[in-house]
Write a protein that holds these residues in place. Sequence first.
Motif, PDB file in Angstrom:
ATOM      1  N   SER A 143     -32.552   5.660  24.473  1.00  0.00           N
ATOM      2  CA  SER A 143     -33.193   4.297  24.802  1.00  0.00           C
ATOM      3  C   SER A 143     -32.860   3.248  23.689  1.00  0.00           C
ATOM      4  CB  SER A 143     -34.640   4.157  24.987  1.00  0.00           C
ATOM      5  OG  SER A 143     -35.532   4.733  24.113  1.00  0.00           O
ATOM      6  N   GLU A 144     -32.914   3.916  22.359  1.00  0.00           N
ATOM      7  CA  GLU A 144     -32.689   2.954  20.991  1.00  0.00           C
ATOM      8  C   GLU A 144     -31.377   2.965  20.762  1.00  0.00           C
ATOM      9  OE1 GLU A 144     -35.328   4.094  18.068  1.00  0.00           O
ATOM     10  OE2 GLU A 144     -37.189   4.157  19.568  1.00  0.00           O
ATOM     11  N   MET A 145     -30.456   3.376  21.559  1.00  0.00           N
ATOM     12  CA  MET A 145     -29.110   3.624  21.167  1.00  0.00           C
ATOM     13  C   MET A 145     -28.316   2.324  21.376  1.00  0.00           C
ATOM     14  SD  MET A 145     -26.119   6.374  21.767  1.00  0.00           S
ATOM     15  CE  MET A 145     -25.467   5.769  23.534  1.00  0.00           C
ATOM     16  N   GLN A 146     -27.788   1.850  20.202  1.00  0.00           N
ATOM     17  CA  GLN A 146     -27.070   0.507  20.183  1.00  0.00           C
ATOM     18  C   GLN A 146     -25.725   0.323  19.540  1.00  0.00           C
ATOM     19  OE1 GLN A 146     -29.094  -2.118  21.090  1.00  0.00           O
ATOM     20  NE2 GLN A 146     -30.813  -0.950  21.568  1.00  0.00           N
ATOM     21  N   ALA A 147     -25.285   1.634  19.570  1.00  0.00           N
ATOM     22  CA  ALA A 147     -23.883   1.609  18.669  1.00  0.00           C
ATOM     23  C   ALA A 147     -22.952   2.938  19.233  1.00  0.00           C
ATOM     24  CB  ALA A 147     -23.851   1.584  17.102  1.00  0.00           C
ATOM     25  N   PHE A 148     -22.250   3.081  19.327  1.00  0.00           N
ATOM     26  CA  PHE A 148     -21.223   4.092  19.634  1.00  0.00           C
ATOM     27  C   PHE A 148     -19.666   3.739  19.393  1.00  0.00           C
ATOM     28  CE2 PHE A 148     -18.915   6.683  22.948  1.00  0.00           C
ATOM     29  CZ  PHE A 148     -19.587   7.841  22.987  1.00  0.00           C
ATOM     30  N   PRO A 149     -19.012   5.185  18.963  1.00  0.00           N
ATOM     31  CA  PRO A 149     -17.674   4.673  18.228  1.00  0.00           C
ATOM     32  C   PRO A 149     -16.877   3.607  19.486  1.00  0.00           C
ATOM     33  CG  PRO A 149     -18.217   6.989  17.988  1.00  0.00           C
ATOM     34  CD  PRO A 149     -19.249   6.255  18.875  1.00  0.00           C
ATOM     35  N   THR A 150     -15.994   2.909  18.771  1.00  0.00           N
ATOM     36  CA  THR A 150     -15.226   1.939  19.790  1.00  0.00           C
ATOM     37  C   THR A 150     -13.898   2.323  19.842  1.00  0.00           C
ATOM     38  OG1 THR A 150     -15.267   0.390  17.875  1.00  0.00           O
ATOM     39  CG2 THR A 150     -17.318  -0.038  19.311  1.00  0.00           C
ATOM     40  N   LYS A 151     -13.379   3.053  19.048  1.00  0.00           N
ATOM     41  CA  LYS A 151     -11.861   3.086  19.091  1.00  0.00           C
ATOM     42  C   LYS A 151     -11.522   4.511  19.823  1.00  0.00           C
ATOM     43  CE  LYS A 151     -10.641   0.758  14.815  1.00  0.00           C
ATOM     44  NZ  LYS A 151      -9.853   0.758  13.541  1.00  0.00           N
ATOM     45  N   LEU A 152     -12.377   4.897  20.620  1.00  0.00           N
ATOM     46  CA  LEU A 152     -11.887   6.333  21.390  1.00  0.00           C
ATOM     47  C   LEU A 152     -10.832   5.958  22.295  1.00  0.00           C
ATOM     48  CD1 LEU A 152     -15.668   7.762  22.322  1.00  0.00           C
ATOM     49  CD2 LEU A 152     -13.791   8.452  20.374  1.00  0.00           C
ATOM     50  N   TYR A 173     -20.974   2.378  28.133  1.00  0.00           N
ATOM     51  CA  TYR A 173     -20.078   1.863  28.882  1.00  0.00           C
ATOM     52  C   TYR A 173     -19.342   0.732  28.356  1.00  0.00           C
ATOM     53  CZ  TYR A 173     -21.723   4.223  33.308  1.00  0.00           C
ATOM     54  OH  TYR A 173     -21.852   5.365  34.499  1.00  0.00           O
ATOM     55  N   ASN A 174     -20.156  -0.166  27.624  1.00  0.00           N
ATOM     56  CA  ASN A 174     -19.614  -1.315  26.808  1.00  0.00           C
ATOM     57  C   ASN A 174     -18.500  -0.748  25.600  1.00  0.00           C
ATOM     58  OD1 ASN A 174     -20.662  -3.125  28.622  1.00  0.00           O
ATOM     59  ND2 ASN A 174     -22.735  -3.242  27.218  1.00  0.00           N
ATOM     60  N   PHE A 175     -18.555   0.476  25.283  1.00  0.00           N
ATOM     61  CA  PHE A 175     -17.823   0.826  24.126  1.00  0.00           C
ATOM     62  C   PHE A 175     -16.578   1.493  24.491  1.00  0.00           C
ATOM     63  CE2 PHE A 175     -22.353   0.645  22.946  1.00  0.00           C
ATOM     64  CZ  PHE A 175     -22.551  -0.251  21.840  1.00  0.00           C
ATOM     65  N   ILE A 176     -16.397   1.741  25.712  1.00  0.00           N
ATOM     66  CA  ILE A 176     -15.425   2.935  26.082  1.00  0.00           C
ATOM     67  C   ILE A 176     -14.393   2.401  26.993  1.00  0.00           C
ATOM     68  CG2 ILE A 176     -16.823   4.632  25.880  1.00  0.00           C
ATOM     69  CD1 ILE A 176     -17.005   5.043  28.866  1.00  0.00           C
ATOM     70  N   ASN A 177     -14.282   0.858  26.885  1.00  0.00           N
ATOM     71  CA  ASN A 177     -13.091   0.406  27.746  1.00  0.00           C
ATOM     72  C   ASN A 177     -11.613   0.413  26.993  1.00  0.00           C
ATOM     73  OD1 ASN A 177     -13.212  -1.232  25.625  1.00  0.00           O
ATOM     74  ND2 ASN A 177     -14.235  -3.132  26.876  1.00  0.00           N
ATOM     75  N   GLY A 178     -11.450   1.117  26.033  1.00  0.00           N
ATOM     76  CA  GLY A 178     -10.433   1.424  25.475  1.00  0.00           C
ATOM     77  C   GLY A 178      -9.827   2.810  25.778  1.00  0.00           C
ATOM     78  N   LEU A 179     -10.512   3.667  26.693  1.00  0.00           N
ATOM     79  CA  LEU A 179     -10.051   4.890  26.718  1.00  0.00           C
ATOM     80  C   LEU A 179      -8.983   4.982  27.557  1.00  0.00           C
ATOM     81  CD1 LEU A 179     -13.204   7.094  27.931  1.00  0.00           C
ATOM     82  CD2 LEU A 179     -11.928   7.335  25.909  1.00  0.00           C
ATOM     83  N   GLU A 180      -7.994   6.170  27.256  1.00  0.00           N
ATOM     84  CA  GLU A 180      -6.841   6.341  27.816  1.00  0.00           C
ATOM     85  C   GLU A 180      -6.744   7.621  28.488  1.00  0.00           C
ATOM     86  OE1 GLU A 180      -3.371   5.780  25.178  1.00  0.00           O
ATOM     87  OE2 GLU A 180      -3.987   3.641  24.656  1.00  0.00           O
ATOM     88  N   VAL A 181      -7.580   8.540  28.081  1.00  0.00           N
ATOM     89  CA  VAL A 181      -7.587   9.887  28.443  1.00  0.00           C
ATOM     90  C   VAL A 181      -9.041  10.470  28.768  1.00  0.00           C
ATOM     91  CG1 VAL A 181      -7.097  12.264  28.264  1.00  0.00           C
ATOM     92  CG2 VAL A 181      -5.495  10.681  27.516  1.00  0.00           C
ATOM     93  N   LEU A 182      -9.509  10.882  29.936  1.00  0.00           N
ATOM     94  CA  LEU A 182     -10.858  11.000  30.299  1.00  0.00           C
ATOM     95  C   LEU A 182     -10.663  12.376  30.908  1.00  0.00           C
ATOM     96  CD1 LEU A 182     -13.658  10.346  30.453  1.00  0.00           C
ATOM     97  CD2 LEU A 182     -13.124   9.551  32.849  1.00  0.00           C
ATOM     98  N   HIS A 183     -11.719  13.364  30.295  1.00  0.00           N
ATOM     99  CA  HIS A 183     -11.966  14.657  30.934  1.00  0.00           C
ATOM    100  C   HIS A 183     -13.332  14.732  31.583  1.00  0.00           C
ATOM    101  CE1 HIS A 183      -8.133  16.804  29.407  1.00  0.00           C
ATOM    102  NE2 HIS A 183      -8.256  15.883  28.627  1.00  0.00           N
ATOM    103  N   LEU A 184     -13.621  15.145  32.693  1.00  0.00           N
ATOM    104  CA  LEU A 184     -14.691  15.510  33.179  1.00  0.00           C
ATOM    105  C   LEU A 184     -14.723  16.930  33.589  1.00  0.00           C
ATOM    106  CD1 LEU A 184     -16.111  12.348  35.135  1.00  0.00           C
ATOM    107  CD2 LEU A 184     -16.647  12.840  32.911  1.00  0.00           C
ATOM    108  N   VAL A 185     -15.470  17.943  32.744  1.00  0.00           N
ATOM    109  CA  VAL A 185     -15.398  19.344  32.956  1.00  0.00           C
ATOM    110  C   VAL A 185     -16.622  19.605  33.833  1.00  0.00           C
ATOM    111  CG1 VAL A 185     -14.964  21.539  31.983  1.00  0.00           C
ATOM    112  CG2 VAL A 185     -14.023  19.368  31.020  1.00  0.00           C
ATOM    113  N   GLY A 186     -16.506  20.122  35.106  1.00  0.00           N
ATOM    114  CA  GLY A 186     -17.532  20.823  35.647  1.00  0.00           C
ATOM    115  C   GLY A 186     -18.036  22.143  35.359  1.00  0.00           C
ATOM    116  N   THR A 187     -18.775  22.947  36.496  1.00  0.00           N
ATOM    117  CA  THR A 187     -19.066  24.173  36.130  1.00  0.00           C
ATOM    118  C   THR A 187     -18.479  25.143  37.088  1.00  0.00           C
ATOM    119  OG1 THR A 187     -21.051  23.447  37.450  1.00  0.00           O
ATOM    120  CG2 THR A 187     -21.470  23.454  35.059  1.00  0.00           C
TER     121      THR A 187
END
Length: 510
Positions: A143-152, A173-187
């Motif tokens: 809830s207190e998170m205000q920053a996240f790496p922006t060059k991912l 969501y506001n920090f990851i609009n530069g993503l080019e590769v996304l992996h979602l790994v399930g179970t």
Amino acid sequence: MDNWNVLAAQTSSQAIGRDDVVVKTRLTIEKLPDKVLLHIFSYLSHREICRLARICRRWRQIAYDTRLWKNVSLRPEVSGLHVGSLEMLLSLISVRFGPTLRYIELPIELITHTVLHELSAKCPNLTHMLLDFSTAMQLHDFSEMQAFPTKLRYMCICLSEVIFMEGFMRKIYNFINGLEVLHLVGTYEKCEEEEEEIYEVINVHRLKSATPNLRVINLYGINFIDDSHIDAFSSNCIQLECLAVNFCNKVTGSTLKTLVQRSKRLTCLLMNGTSLKSEFVMQVEWDKCALQELDITATDLTSECLVDMLTRMPNLKFLSAGQINGFNDTVLKQWMELGNTRSLISLDLDSSDNITDEGMLKFLQRFGHQLSACCLSGMPHITDQLWMSILPLLGNCKIIVMGTAEKLGVNIHVDQLMDTIASNCGNLERLELRWDPDNLRFSDKSQKAIDILRVKCLKLRCMVLSDGRYYETVKANFERADRNTVVRTTTCCRVSPYHLLRNYNDLIFN
């Protein structure tokens, strides 16, 4: 330290003065310059580097050079480092990682808003991140998170079966609009046979809106992913080049037609182990697509559907279509006569029992010379005798997989096979023989055949064999030639044509 002193050899004798007095000096590792030691250390794992830091003060200083800490895994169960506390990790980020950090893997216990804030502030060049929530029973408070790496540019999220991710995701969501590769790994690999309630633990429809620049999407083994999620990504990601939904068994292909129409840059589609339906696949305008790489392994597509699809694709280079009952001689024949196979460089027909020896040989006689990968494993009727006829046709192959794990009624004469491979496949890089060790027959002269293979196939970097006497013989032979990492067993390694995929490096996840 005595062992390290033994490491170095004497330098060549140097004549000094007119009397030709010979002075012999010993070059030890202690006398190597720092930049050379740094280069040597760069080949070691971080666990080994940490052990070397205990040797002396100088080595400690070199071991802690930030240039050795560009790619860091903090998941000890996946060969990474174990960090005992958040305080220790925060200190490492400031002192050890800093601006040189490019890639980091974090387990659930280290994914906190404090750690992510620190990475954002102290590691401005961080471009690759893996977040492992797979063992989570409860998330930290974000809830207190205000920053996240922006060059991912690359992000991999290992999902939990029961933890809903939205509380965390809406903060990034506001920090990851530069993503080019996304992996979602399930179970997928943890699933049991009993039917259990399935939860949609991450909101894919919101995620796609936050990531419009994706080139590569890998949704691996996620039990809630279906065709609506594919449709969502295709509606927003106009740069999409590669989509992988391997082992997402709710995918039926009902939105494939829309995907191909929207994604003009889509060249790679991987759907291994999905529930594709022939009627949906036949609706796709394959003749108008740019698709070059296709994996439909272990699907229930009919022969009619396979013929329709393969004969309409204009530029198919990579095909994995193993474990399909509908793939037979008729499909191969129609593909040869009506399709465009001039661009084909990789063919994987694992466990295609309905293809005969004659049908396979006819196909390879026409197109074997252009293949870089040929995987014909899992078929008991394709023995060493047929391979002796096939191998001369595969002169340009870099990847070959042959044999089946089930016991056969005939023996495989492996010495002759090695000779034929060595004589015809000089460009070979990866080789796997899956035959049961009890079916392999070799003689006292096997060492000569292995020597020839090792000498002629100098590019061979991986040779996989079933554990047994022949494996031990081949492994010892390669180790005597200081090629210790080449020979491996099928229990820990498998050869795949995926190495030839254009986006292979982006598709790798740990």
